[in-house]
Motif scaffolding. Sequence first.
Motif, PDB file in Angstrom:
ATOM      1  N   ALA A  52      25.487  18.708  89.771  1.00 58.93           N
ATOM      2  CA  ALA A  52      26.884  19.101  89.584  1.00 58.93           C
ATOM      3  C   ALA A  52      26.951  20.601  89.331  1.00 58.93           C
ATOM      4  O   ALA A  52      25.936  21.274  89.160  1.00 58.93           O
ATOM      5  N   ARG A  53      28.150  21.125  89.327  1.00 62.31           N
ATOM      6  CA  ARG A  53      28.363  22.530  88.978  1.00 62.31           C
ATOM      7  C   ARG A  53      29.512  22.618  87.995  1.00 62.31           C
ATOM      8  O   ARG A  53      30.399  21.764  87.980  1.00 62.31           O
ATOM      9  N   PRO A  54      29.559  23.661  87.176  1.00 63.84           N
ATOM     10  CA  PRO A  54      30.677  23.809  86.232  1.00 63.84           C
ATOM     11  C   PRO A  54      32.000  24.027  86.972  1.00 63.84           C
ATOM     12  O   PRO A  54      32.026  24.523  88.102  1.00 63.84           O
ATOM     13  N   PHE A  55      33.095  23.662  86.322  1.00 64.81           N
ATOM     14  CA  PHE A  55      34.412  23.919  86.881  1.00 64.81           C
ATOM     15  C   PHE A  55      34.722  25.411  86.809  1.00 64.81           C
ATOM     16  O   PHE A  55      34.525  26.036  85.764  1.00 64.81           O
ATOM     17  N   GLY A  56      35.227  25.963  87.903  1.00 62.42           N
ATOM     18  CA  GLY A  56      35.564  27.382  87.934  1.00 62.42           C
ATOM     19  C   GLY A  56      36.966  27.634  87.406  1.00 62.42           C
ATOM     20  O   GLY A  56      37.791  28.264  88.077  1.00 62.42           O
ATOM     21  N   CYS A  57      37.251  27.132  86.218  1.00 64.88           N
ATOM     22  CA  CYS A  57      38.608  27.209  85.639  1.00 64.88           C
ATOM     23  C   CYS A  57      38.540  27.458  84.144  1.00 64.88           C
ATOM     24  O   CYS A  57      37.617  27.006  83.470  1.00 64.88           O
ATOM     25  N   SER A  58      39.533  28.162  83.659  1.00 63.12           N
ATOM     26  CA  SER A  58      39.809  28.219  82.229  1.00 63.12           C
ATOM     27  C   SER A  58      41.161  27.568  82.007  1.00 63.12           C
ATOM     28  O   SER A  58      42.097  27.776  82.786  1.00 63.12           O
ATOM     29  N   ILE A  59      41.269  26.779  80.934  1.00 62.61           N
ATOM     30  CA  ILE A  59      42.468  25.980  80.685  1.00 62.61           C
ATOM     31  C   ILE A  59      43.170  26.450  79.418  1.00 62.61           C
ATOM     32  O   ILE A  59      42.530  26.695  78.388  1.00 62.61           O
ATOM     33  N   LEU A  60      44.491  26.565  79.504  1.00 64.69           N
ATOM     34  CA  LEU A  60      45.335  26.706  78.321  1.00 64.69           C
ATOM     35  C   LEU A  60      46.113  25.413  78.186  1.00 64.69           C
ATOM     36  O   LEU A  60      46.988  25.103  79.000  1.00 64.69           O
ATOM     37  N   LEU A  61      45.759  24.632  77.175  1.00 67.62           N
ATOM     38  CA  LEU A  61      46.363  23.324  76.931  1.00 67.62           C
ATOM     39  C   LEU A  61      47.309  23.433  75.745  1.00 67.62           C
ATOM     40  O   LEU A  61      46.897  23.803  74.647  1.00 67.62           O
ATOM     41  N   GLY A  62      48.576  23.139  75.974  1.00 61.49           N
ATOM     42  CA  GLY A  62      49.555  23.255  74.907  1.00 61.49           C
ATOM     43  C   GLY A  62      50.458  22.043  74.839  1.00 61.49           C
ATOM     44  O   GLY A  62      50.700  21.372  75.846  1.00 61.49           O
ATOM     45  N   GLY A  63      50.942  21.754  73.638  1.00 55.94           N
ATOM     46  CA  GLY A  63      51.847  20.630  73.484  1.00 55.94           C
ATOM     47  C   GLY A  63      52.330  20.495  72.057  1.00 55.94           C
ATOM     48  O   GLY A  63      52.042  21.333  71.197  1.00 55.94           O
ATOM     49  N   VAL A  64      53.052  19.426  71.821  1.00 54.43           N
ATOM     50  CA  VAL A  64      53.613  19.158  70.500  1.00 54.43           C
ATOM     51  C   VAL A  64      53.137  17.787  70.037  1.00 54.43           C
ATOM     52  O   VAL A  64      53.294  16.792  70.751  1.00 54.43           O
ATOM     53  N   THR A  65      52.528  17.729  68.843  1.00 56.56           N
ATOM     54  CA  THR A  65      52.081  16.479  68.235  1.00 56.56           C
ATOM     55  C   THR A  65      52.779  16.301  66.896  1.00 56.56           C
ATOM     56  O   THR A  65      52.646  17.149  66.005  1.00 56.56           O
ATOM     57  N   ASP A  66      53.549  15.232  66.760  1.00 57.06           N
ATOM     58  CA  ASP A  66      54.292  14.964  65.523  1.00 57.06           C
ATOM     59  C   ASP A  66      55.142  16.159  65.098  1.00 57.06           C
ATOM     60  O   ASP A  66      55.212  16.523  63.917  1.00 57.06           O
ATOM     61  N   GLY A  67      55.780  16.790  66.074  1.00 57.30           N
ATOM     62  CA  GLY A  67      56.673  17.905  65.802  1.00 57.30           C
ATOM     63  C   GLY A  67      55.992  19.237  65.598  1.00 57.30           C
ATOM     64  O   GLY A  67      56.663  20.254  65.390  1.00 57.30           O
TER      65      GLY A  67
END
Length: 249
Positions: free
Chosen positions: A129-144
């Motif tokens: 396999a090879r690493p993913f060529g991406c950087s992720i910004l994951l955002g959201g709201v949990t319990d407000g």
Amino acid sequence: MAALGVGYDLAATTFSTDGRLFQVEYAGKAADNSGLVCALRVENGIVFAAEKLMHSDLLVPSWGKRIFTINDKIAIAISGLLPDARQLVTRARDEAANYKSQYGRVIPVSVLGDRLSLFMQMYTMYAAARPFGCSILLGGVTDGKPELFLIEPSGLKRGCYGMAVGKGKSKQEARNKVETLVDTLPTMDIQRGVIESAKIVLCLHDEDEDRHMELEVSALAADMDHAVFTAEQTEQITNLARGELDAEE
């Protein structure tokens, strides 16, 4: 780097003599070769802004989006290779759906971040396999409560007040600009956050290097589902951001 990496960059599982994984570093370079992506964690939500580079007049402007909806309260912005991005978005949506089916509630953002980071890290452990060529910004709201995480190609996950990923030099300059906002982010509303994120992307866009650019903006909050702004709304945001940038000069 080429000379140093000879013989040690043939597989993601091979460490160099100084303890480096060159294929993981190459994946990071791939993530840096796309447009700038910025996210801010404001008082009541998360805002995203992405620089979509259009390399040809033949391309439809709405093509190649960088911001994706996972569910009503979680979104992802990605820099790097779009095919890899779509694979990670599909994985995130599957994880969110499976969690909802199994536990009967929306997946917490931190839990989804853990699962995605483990999935990305798994691709650095096998020679086939090879690493993913991406950087992720994951955002959201949990319990407000808004939450924002950076996930790097190595699988490393970090919690953030704000973050920028993408074009190498611009990325660091964008992060410096985000740092100047850290003290005000806890009291900043969504509307102000959208303008500030757009300003960061627009002020660092190099029109000489990348003539064609489309701004992509989205936001979510405890009382607002994730939504990507329409072309008309984005144009208004762009005009407001450019006006403030001109006034600051």
